[in-house]
Design a protein around this motif. Structure first.
Motif, PDB file in Angstrom:
ATOM      1  N   ALA A  36       0.882  -1.065  -0.099  1.00 36.45           N
ATOM      2  CA  ALA A  36      -0.044   0.037   0.028  1.00 36.45           C
ATOM      3  C   ALA A  36       0.817   1.091   0.038  1.00 36.45           C
ATOM      4  CB  ALA A  36      -0.882  -0.104   0.952  1.00 36.45           C
ATOM      5  N   LEU A  37       1.912   1.189  -0.918  1.00 34.66           N
ATOM      6  CA  LEU A  37       2.753   2.496  -0.952  1.00 34.66           C
ATOM      7  C   LEU A  37       2.198   3.784  -0.893  1.00 34.66           C
ATOM      8  CD1 LEU A  37       5.546   1.281  -3.685  1.00 34.66           C
ATOM      9  CD2 LEU A  37       5.827   1.414  -0.963  1.00 34.66           C
ATOM     10  N   CYS A  38       0.928   3.942  -1.688  1.00 29.05           N
ATOM     11  CA  CYS A  38       0.570   5.386  -1.828  1.00 29.05           C
ATOM     12  C   CYS A  38      -0.358   5.599  -0.353  1.00 29.05           C
ATOM     13  CB  CYS A  38      -0.176   5.771  -2.917  1.00 29.05           C
ATOM     14  SG  CYS A  38      -1.915   5.002  -3.004  1.00 29.05           S
ATOM     15  N   GLY A  39      -0.505   4.738   0.486  1.00 31.85           N
ATOM     16  CA  GLY A  39      -1.256   5.216   1.488  1.00 31.85           C
ATOM     17  C   GLY A  39      -2.798   4.868   1.438  1.00 31.85           C
TER      18      GLY A  39
ATOM     19  N   GLN B  15      11.931   4.384   4.137  1.00 31.25           N
ATOM     20  CA  GLN B  15      11.178   3.530   2.954  1.00 31.25           C
ATOM     21  C   GLN B  15      12.395   2.595   2.250  1.00 31.25           C
ATOM     22  OE1 GLN B  15       7.854   5.171   2.136  1.00 31.25           O
ATOM     23  NE2 GLN B  15       7.251   2.876   1.801  1.00 31.25           N
ATOM     24  N   GLN B  45       5.939   5.857   6.933  1.00 30.53           N
ATOM     25  CA  GLN B  45       5.884   6.419   5.502  1.00 30.53           C
ATOM     26  C   GLN B  45       5.709   8.129   5.801  1.00 30.53           C
ATOM     27  OE1 GLN B  45       2.187   4.447   4.237  1.00 30.53           O
ATOM     28  NE2 GLN B  45       3.256   3.137   3.130  1.00 30.53           N
ATOM     29  N   PRO B  47       4.995  10.243   3.127  1.00 27.09           N
ATOM     30  CA  PRO B  47       4.096  11.019   2.178  1.00 27.09           C
ATOM     31  C   PRO B  47       2.880  11.503   3.130  1.00 27.09           C
ATOM     32  CG  PRO B  47       5.021   9.267   0.961  1.00 27.09           C
ATOM     33  CD  PRO B  47       5.184   9.209   2.272  1.00 27.09           C
ATOM     34  N   PRO B  48       2.203  10.681   3.856  1.00 30.26           N
ATOM     35  CA  PRO B  48       1.055  11.146   4.118  1.00 30.26           C
ATOM     36  C   PRO B  48       1.021  12.394   5.594  1.00 30.26           C
ATOM     37  CG  PRO B  48       1.070   8.783   4.525  1.00 30.26           C
ATOM     38  CD  PRO B  48       2.519   9.391   4.148  1.00 30.26           C
ATOM     39  N   ALA B  62      -0.650   3.460  11.745  1.00 34.74           N
ATOM     40  CA  ALA B  62      -1.045   3.189  10.287  1.00 34.74           C
ATOM     41  C   ALA B  62       0.036   3.750   9.552  1.00 34.74           C
ATOM     42  CB  ALA B  62      -2.349   3.773   9.834  1.00 34.74           C
ATOM     43  N   VAL B 298       8.951   7.802  -2.936  1.00 37.17           N
ATOM     44  CA  VAL B 298       8.805   6.697  -2.377  1.00 37.17           C
ATOM     45  C   VAL B 298       9.272   5.521  -3.366  1.00 37.17           C
ATOM     46  CG1 VAL B 298       7.056   5.216  -1.570  1.00 37.17           C
ATOM     47  CG2 VAL B 298       7.123   7.378  -0.709  1.00 37.17           C
ATOM     48  N   THR B 302      11.834   2.800  -2.694  1.00 39.64           N
ATOM     49  CA  THR B 302      11.532   1.292  -2.574  1.00 39.64           C
ATOM     50  C   THR B 302      12.251   0.389  -3.849  1.00 39.64           C
ATOM     51  OG1 THR B 302       9.654   1.759  -3.757  1.00 39.64           O
ATOM     52  CG2 THR B 302       9.472   1.624  -1.334  1.00 39.64           C
ATOM     53  N   TRP B 324       8.044   7.367 -10.793  1.00 35.55           N
ATOM     54  CA  TRP B 324       6.967   7.695 -10.670  1.00 35.55           C
ATOM     55  C   TRP B 324       6.712   8.574  -9.497  1.00 35.55           C
ATOM     56  CZ3 TRP B 324       3.381   5.773  -7.177  1.00 35.55           C
ATOM     57  CH2 TRP B 324       3.798   4.562  -6.914  1.00 35.55           C
ATOM     58  N   TRP B 326       3.573  11.129  -7.004  1.00 32.56           N
ATOM     59  CA  TRP B 326       2.302  11.585  -6.890  1.00 32.56           C
ATOM     60  C   TRP B 326       1.961  13.026  -5.939  1.00 32.56           C
ATOM     61  CZ3 TRP B 326       3.451   7.856  -3.642  1.00 32.56           C
ATOM     62  CH2 TRP B 326       2.921   7.829  -2.474  1.00 32.56           C
TER      63      TRP B 326
END
Lengths: 105, 414
Positions: A36-39, B15, B45, B47-48, B62, B298, B302, B324, B326
């Motif tokens: 679930a790389l993009c969360g 990561q 992670q 990014p969030p 999470a 990310v 990875t 890539w 986002w």
């Protein structure tokens, strides 16, 4: 409610999920491995699962975004879904999902 | 190559480092793996942190990349909250600040980046924050609740993602960008324009081509920012997001080649073949030294983690994953594939006015990448095209009636 998850080794796990959870979150929070790389924002395809035949038709159809991202998976099947796009509701109690190889870390 | 390797040490538990550790096991490595991280938390992670986590939609647990049970099952020794002090290349040993020494047969540097500091008066005032770690995000989230007027210095991804979160919470937001357009280093002018307009339409003030000369305070109380032009904006929260610097200190001190990143060959080996560098901290020398890229993402972290594991266990081979990336801002999802900074031709498909379009970039007639706004199919198709080296024709694609799908089909048919 429950989700039955078969991991990439073929072992079956019964995990707990709450209404409104994304299935991906329930799987991740249960301690099973799911990249679930993009969360969970429907930007990758690393939460790809196969839904069992009994359940595949009960889910809402794939969105255009989900449809697009599924183009990236290693092995696409008719029952392929992104588990971040499966929002749990009581009608899905007991749903059976199998983790695809795309979910490996 | 793997026969004499018994101990692998990974410096950096983000990561890239975690992926390398897990992938080494997948590649069949049965020796000792030590994973060293300077933060006290389990690998998570990032990014969030500028999106869902700030809004409170995601808990800290999470964010974890791998659950403790998985790391334990794969027999990965975690050394969290430990700072690396140096590398002893002669003894093949990583020295930690605590005085511990970890011997290695192969060392993987996955040291990441740190926020680029901004040396202007007031940058250390309370209420001035940067965003890189979960601790930073917690601090920012705490301040965000009580803030009314927010100044964001830097119109890059993190600054703009934070701007969107703050506007959604109805805060007054001013973004100051020193270059001529937002996200300039990474995206095409069309994408910059679209997001600049979006932020303005959503009520943020966006100012480009202006530097910030001072963060203004009164009695150590944050008051606002002053631009080089003299203009002032009041603020009770200032976020600095002016990019990142690679952490190469220990590599440089150990005599490894460093140039705004730890230099590696296309097999991700540093100038010492026993030491690899992966993720945000490394710069890959490819094409006989001509091409040098350092990518903060990310995907890159990875994929390089996996690749380093493959090289260590199997054979040196060139890293060539298609980049890539986002970004989420308001209801718009920007997805990028390839690297487009050297583009000489760009073709737009779809409708920026409707918030659904893609920019396809070419260099000397060769397709090099795409940027898609709320058009995931375009993103996915071009990622596949880049992966498979499909020779898209810019002339054919520039026909307004031709879709990217048709252009790819035409290119694969010939």
């Amino acid at each position: 409610m429950r989700i039955s998850v078969t991991d990439t080794n073929g072992t079956q796990h019964d995990i707990e999920a709450k209404e409104g959870d994304k299935a991906m979150e329930a799987i991740r929070d249960s301690g099973l491995t799911i990249a679930a790389l993009c969360g969970g924002c429907c930007s990758c395809a690393t939460c790809h699962v196969y839904v069992s035949d009994d359940w595949a038709d009960k889910l809402p159809p794939r969105s255009e975004d989900e449809e697009a991202l599924l183009e990236l998976v290693a092995e696409l099947r008719p029952a392929s879904r992104l588990s971040c796009q499966i929002i749990m509701e009581p009608a899905f109690d007991g749903i059976e999902l199998e983790l695809s190889s795309d979910t490996n870390l | 190559m793997s026969t004499e390797i018994e101990r692998i040490v990974i410096a950096g538990a983000g990561q890239a480092g975690v992926q390398a550790a897990l992938s080494l096991r997948i590649e069949g490595f049965t020796g000792k793996i030590a994973l060293v991280g300077d933060e006290a938390f389990l690998p998570y992670q990032r990014p969030p942190l500028s999106k869902a986590y700030l809004k409170g939609n995601v808990t800290r647990d999470a964010l974890q990349i791998a659950k403790p049970a998985l790391l334990a099952e794969r027999n990965i020794d975690l050394h969290l909250g430990e700072v690396v002090s140096s590398i002893d290349r002669e003894k093949k040993c990583l020295l930690l600040a605590e005085g511990k020494a970890l011997s290695y047969d192969r060392l993987i540097l996955a040291t990441g980046t740190r926020s680029r500091p901004l040396s202007i008066p007031g940058a250390n005032l309370p209420g001035v924050v940067m965003l890189r770690t979960v601790t930073d995000a917690d601090c920012l989230a705490r301040l965000l609740g009580g803030a009314r007027q927010i100044a964001i210095i830097g119109g890059g991804f993190i600054g703009l993602e934070f701007a969107a979160v703050a506007r959604e919470l109805d805060k007054q937001v001013t973004v100051i960008e020193a270059s001529s357009r937002v996200m300039m280093r990474a995206v095409s002018p069309e994408i910059s324009n679209f997001f600049e307009k979006t932020h303005r339409d959503k009520g943020a003030t966006v100012i480009c081509n202006e530097g910030v000369s001072e963060i203004v305070s009164e009695n150590n109380q944050l008051k606002g920012i002053r631009l080089a032009s003299g203009k002032e904006f009041p603020a009770d929260l200032v976020m600095i997001g002016v990019g990142a610097l690679p952490n190469c200190g220990i590599a440089e001190a150990a005599g490894l080649a460093v140039e705004d990143g730890i230099l590696v060959n296309d097999a991700l080996q540093t100038s010492d073949s026993h030491i690899f560098a992966i993720g945000d901290c490394c710069r890959v020398r490819a094409d006989g030294g001509r091409h040098l890229t350092r990518i903060e993402s990310v995907q890159n972290a990875t994929d390089q983690g996996r690749h380093a594991a493959y090289v260590i266990m199997k054979a040196p081979s060139p890293y060539q994953a298609v980049p890539w990336f986002w970004s989420d801002q308001y209801e718009y999802k920007l997805q990028m594939a390839g690297l487009i900074s050297e583009a000489d031709t760009q073709i737009i498909k779809g409708s920026p006015a409707d918030g659904k379009f893609s920019v396809f970039s070419f260099k000397s007639g060769i397709f090099i990448g795409s940027e898609s706004v709320n058009s995931p199919l375009d993103h996915v198709l071009t990622r596949k095209a880049l992966n498979e080296n499909i020779a898209l024709s810019p002339d054919y694609l520039s026909d307004a009636t031709v879709s990217i799908k048709q252009a790819i089909e035409a290119a694969t048919a010939t």
